[in-house]
Each structure stands twice: as structure tokens, then as C-alpha cells.
Design an enzyme around this catalytic site. Structure first.
Site, PDB file in Angstrom:
ATOM      1  N   HIS A 343      44.411  44.904  43.837  1.00 41.39           N
ATOM      2  CA  HIS A 343      44.701  44.109  42.640  1.00 41.39           C
ATOM      3  C   HIS A 343      43.438  43.590  41.977  1.00 41.39           C
ATOM      4  O   HIS A 343      43.406  43.424  40.755  1.00 41.39           O
ATOM      5  CB  HIS A 343      45.619  42.940  43.000  1.00 41.39           C
ATOM      6  CG  HIS A 343      47.056  43.317  43.136  1.00 41.39           C
ATOM      7  ND1 HIS A 343      47.620  43.694  44.329  1.00 41.39           N
ATOM      8  CD2 HIS A 343      48.051  43.400  42.218  1.00 41.39           C
ATOM      9  CE1 HIS A 343      48.900  43.978  44.147  1.00 41.39           C
ATOM     10  NE2 HIS A 343      49.184  43.807  42.874  1.00 41.39           N
ATOM     11  N   GLY A 344      42.414  43.295  42.746  1.00 43.98           N
ATOM     12  CA  GLY A 344      41.178  42.770  42.173  1.00 43.98           C
ATOM     13  C   GLY A 344      40.655  41.613  43.002  1.00 43.98           C
ATOM     14  O   GLY A 344      41.093  41.377  44.124  1.00 43.98           O
TER      15      GLY A 344
END
Length: 517
Positions: A343-344
Site C-alpha cells: 500500500h505504501g
């Protein structure tokens, strides 16, 4: 949006199949001609060419893991670059790269499975295995398949290959000819215009709803001073509506891309040979009604980002587990870390993931030890009071996850803690108190009451049929099934490893003493 939906129809309109160079051309036109994403083209090229070379030239059991590390590492660099740049005016390519990471890591595993004896593969692996590497053109068509390029859904190469060859549309043997789905003239792809247009209309509805509500419920409003002019319950409702509004954007995009895949034919999942009803949900990525009406954590998470959940399950969770063994804490932890990194790196993501794992555990305990009181102990059918349990569990689930997912929208720690503090950390406090409750004598008391009610004895409760299987320990969207159990298992494994090393050291020392004598 109309070209986005209509182009795949031209791709799927051949009598026998489609040419792989068409999605390549369409994607290149949009990336370069429309968005001027030359850097984005370079990023996707590095990702896809790197994965293909790893699958082609690296042999052995570590090939898929090397491919996975390369793909995740390249994605992580771009995620961090985007985060530090923090420019909303820049058209970002990391969304498309996230989709490619799913597709290409699965591709590496499928190639590795194709080199193994079938006796060593599960039925799923046999169906997905790639015996021979595709040509460069076929691979480019798979990578740049236009309807799902920017936002997904992700799918395996074998599905793309069966779509190109139209073997996907072969009807089961013995199907009544009158039940076969209608096609245009001699084309093999069933007519998909109607279900695709329904998806188009639904997707546009979600987008319009997002545009309407995003002016009322947005991040800056919750972090601003005006938010505190309202009472506690109103603030909780606005926090809930922020989550709904944010999800509407994804509902719209994912529904439109699913409609494009249906129009191309790739969304086809088969027909019922008896009724002739066609299923078009092969690439469904979200079930909005399932999320918004969820009464438990697994239903809430399981209906969101479905294809990502399938990827985490089939290509991380089950792959970490050695053949012949049951998945344990290592598989759960690997899946959790992968989902978070994928997702980051915004801190808000990790606040959401960590709290959600504990919320999920508490929710499962409540469901296991309270829900049976609202079911008939003999027939397991709902009692007249079950409706109150359903309403209460719906409200708790929705309010708990609106609090939990707020950092996913707010991204930063200061903003997340500010908004949480403005609703008095209600989900954190509730989760902590619930965890303490189930760690207290209350849990044995509930178990005893349930045994008395069911007329049974012993340490195990009678399992009841429900939407959430208590026996299913697979993580949903990377969230551990039970963090405390995973931690306990990790400690036991570490202790066993330590004791084994101690024994080996004692044996070696004993051997040295004996040799010296």
C-alpha cells in the site's frame, strides 16, 4: 469515461479472439498521448521486463521470491518518491505499478509451478501453471491490458491466454444447446453489452455520489476547527461519512474497470448448464453492499479489494508455508508486512493495519461467545431476538471500522491522532476493554453458559454455521487472524529453536570431551 469502456469492446469483437498488440497500443496512447507519462512508461517497462527476465533466466525454487523482492523493491522506491514529492497535480503511476506487482509476482509463481511435477502442485497451482513462457508480444498484451491497467483488477496470465484463445468461453459438455449464451453471429464471446452497461451506470452513480458528498465530508473538515462545533455523536457520524465518501471513489473506479473487463469478455466466469445463466463476476473487485451492510469484520474486509485479498492468500500466505505444513505466524506476518508495504509508507496506513488486526480479533471473540445466545441451541436457527444482535453488530462493525480506517484517509500521524482524539479514541478504548474482558474470568463463564445452554460439556464449543467461519484462520487483506495467538506461536517457536541449539551445543561439547579423552 466512455472511451475507457468502449475500447475493450473493439478488442473483444473478433470472431476467434483478439490480437495482443491492441491493448498495448491503447495503453500506450493513453499513457503517452493523453497523460504524457513517459516516466510512467519507463517505470512499467522496468517492472515488466525485469520480471520477465527473472522468470526466463533464473532457475530454481528461489526464482519467484527473487521476482517478488525485485517487484516490491521497485514499487517501494516509487511509493517513497511519490510520498516525498507530495504533489497532487502530478499524475501518478504507482497505482498501475501496484496492479502490476500482483500480476507479475503471480506470473513468476505460475512459471515456477510449470517446471514442477504435477504431483507436487495443488489443484489451484495446476490450473494456473505456465509450462512455456509466453512470447514478448503476448506478455506485453497481458501487462498492458487496457481496461485494468491503471486501477485493476489484477488477474493471472492463464486467464488472459484463455481469453485470447477463446477457450474461456467453451460451454460444459452436455449443455442443452438452447441454454447456451447468445453471441453475435459466429463470435465465441457471449453478448456482454447489458451487464457491462449496468456496471457503467452503477460506476457513474458511485462517482456522482462521491462528487456530491466529497464537498461535505473531507479530510480538512475533520482536522479543522469547525468540526469541534458539533456534539460527540455528530462528530462520530461525520467520521463514518468520511469513510463512506472515500469508499465511493473506489466503488466507482473499480465498478467501471470491471464493466470494461466484462465488455471485453474477460469478466466471463461460465454458465449454469441447467439454467443457462451467465456469470460475469470473474474479476469483481468490490461488493459495495457487502461492505456497507457488514455485521462482522470478515464480511467487511472480505468484500473489499477482493482481488488483492486473493493475491495475498494464493501468492504470499500459502507460498510462505512449507509443503505439507499448516500456515502459522510466519505466514501471517509475511502477509501482513506485504500488504502494508504494497500500500505504501504513509504512517496512517500502519495505524489502520495494526488497530484493524486487534479489532478483528475482538470481533471474532464477540461473535463466537455471544452470537450463539441468539440462536436456537438445537436447530441453530435464529431466535426472535437475533434481529437485535444483527442491528447492534452492524452498528459496532461500521463505527469501529470508520474509526480504524480514518488514518488511511488522513495519511499522517498528527492528523490521524488529532481526529481520533476528537472522538475520544472510542475504538481504541473499546478494543482495549474488550481484549481485557476476554482475558478475564468472563470468558470461561461465557463458555460454561454456552455449554449449559447447548447441553454439552468439554473445552470446545459447538460450531455454528455463519457467514464468518471460525475455523478459517487465513488473514483477510493481510490482517492476522489473531495477533495474540501469532505472538504466542512465535515465542514457542523461538523457545523450541533455542532449546534445540542448546542440545546441539551440549552434544558437540560432549563429543569434544570424549575425543580429548
Amino acid at each position: 469515461m466512455l472511451p475507457y469502456i468502449n475500447l475493450p469492446f473493439e478488442y473483444a469483437s473478433g470472431l476467434l479472439g483478439a490480437s495482443p498488440d491492441e491493448p498495448f497500443s491503447a495503453s500506450t496512447f493513453y499513457l503517452v498521448g493523453l497523460f504524457d507519462l513517459w516516466a510512467g512508461i519507463r517505470t512499467l517497462a522496468v517492472t515488466s521486463i525485469g520480471a520477465y527476465c527473472i522468470a526466463a533466466y533464473i532457475k530454481g525454487p528461489y526464482m519467484p521470491w527473487i521476482g517478488f523482492v525485485f517487484l516490491m523493491g521497485h514499487l517501494s522506491i516509487n511509493q517513497l518518491t511519490r510520498q516525498f514529492l507530495n504533489d497532487p497535480n502530478v499524475v501518478d503511476i504507482t497505482g498501475a505499478q501496484m496492479v502490476l506487482v500482483m500480476k507479475l509476482s503471480a506470473f513468476c509463481w505460475n512459471v515456477a509451478d510449470g517446471a514442477l511435477p504435477e504431483k507436487d502442485l495443488s489443484d489451484y497451482q495446476k490450473d494456473r501453471a505456465i509450462k512455456q513462457l509466453p512470447s514478448y508480444l503476448d506478455f506485453a498484451g497481458y501487462v498492458l491490458f487496457f481496461p485494468s491497467l491503471m486501477a485493476g483488477p489484477a488477474f493471472d496470465y492463464v486467464d488472459y491466454r484463455r481469453w485470447i484463445e477463446t477457450t474461456m468461453f467453451e460451454v460444459p459438455a452436455g449443455t442443452d444447446p438452447s441454454k447456451k449464451p447468445p453471441t453475435r453471429k459466429k463470435r465465441k464471446i457471449p453478448r456482454s453489452g447489458t451487464p457491462a452497461m449496468w456496471k457503467l451506470a452503477t460506476g457513474l452513480f458511485w462517482i456522482l455520489a462521491f462528487l456530491k458528498l466529497s464537498g461535505l465530508f473531507y479530510n480538512d473538515f475533520l482536522t479543522g476547527s469547525e468540526y469541534m462545533n458539533y456534539g460527540f455523536l455528530r462528530r462520530v457520524f461525520m467520521l463514518y461519512m468520511l469513510g463512506v465518501t472515500t469508499r465511493l471513489k473506489y466503488y466507482g473506479v473499480w465498478t467501471l474497470t470491471e464493466g470494461a473487463c466484462i465488455l471485453s469478455g474477460l469478466g466471463y466466469k461460465g454458465i449454469d448448464p441447467t439454467t443457462g445463466k451467465v456469470s460475469w463476476d470473474r474479476l469483481q473487485n468490490v461488493n459495495p453492499w457487502g461492505v456497507e451492510s457488514a455485521q462482522n469484520s470478515r464480511a467487511y474486509l472480505g468484500n473489499w479489494n477482493i482481488n488483492t485479498n486473493n493475491w495475498l492468500r494464493n501468492y504470499i500466505y500459502l507460498r510462505v508455508t512449507p509443503r505439507g505444513k499448516k500456515p502459522g505466524f510466519r505466514a501471517s506476518m509475511a502477509t501482513f508486512v506485504t500488504s502494508a508495504f504494497w500500500h505504501g509508507f504513509y504512517p496512517g496506513y500502519y495505524l489502520t493495519f495494526i488497530l484493524a488486526s486487534f479489532v478483528q480479533t475482538v470481533a471474532k471473540n464477540f461473535r463466537r461467545y455471544f452470537r450463539p445466545f441468539f440462536l436456537d441451541p438445537k436447530t441453530s436457527q435464529p431466535t426472535s431476538y437475533k434481529i437485535y444482535y444483527d442491528i447492534f453488530s452492524f452498528l459496532i462493525t461500521q463505527l469501529a471500522f470508520s474509526f480504524t480506517t480514518a488514518p488511511f484517509c488522513l495519511l499522517t500521524l498528527p492528523a490521524s491522532f488529532l481526529v481520533w482524539s476528537r472522538v475520544y479514541f472510542y475504538a481504541v478504548i473499546g478494543t482495549a476493554l474488550s481484549t481485557a474482558f476476554f482475558a478475564s474470568p468472563a470468558k470461561p463463564f461465557l463458555i460454561k453458559k454456552l455449554h449449559d445452554r447447548q447441553g454439552t460439556s468439554g473445552p470446545k464449543l459447538q460450531r455454528t454455521q455463519s457467514a464468518e467461519s471460525l475455523a478459517n484462520k487465513e488473514p483477510v487483506l493481510g490482517l492476522p487472524h489473531n495477533p495474540s495467538e501469532d505472538l504466542e506461536e512465535m515465542m514457542q517457536e523461538a523457545k523450541a529453536e533455542y532449546e534445540a541449539r542448546q542440545r546441539r551445543g551440549s552434544i558437540l561439547k560432549g563429543g569434544e570431551v570424549k575425543k580429548g579423552l
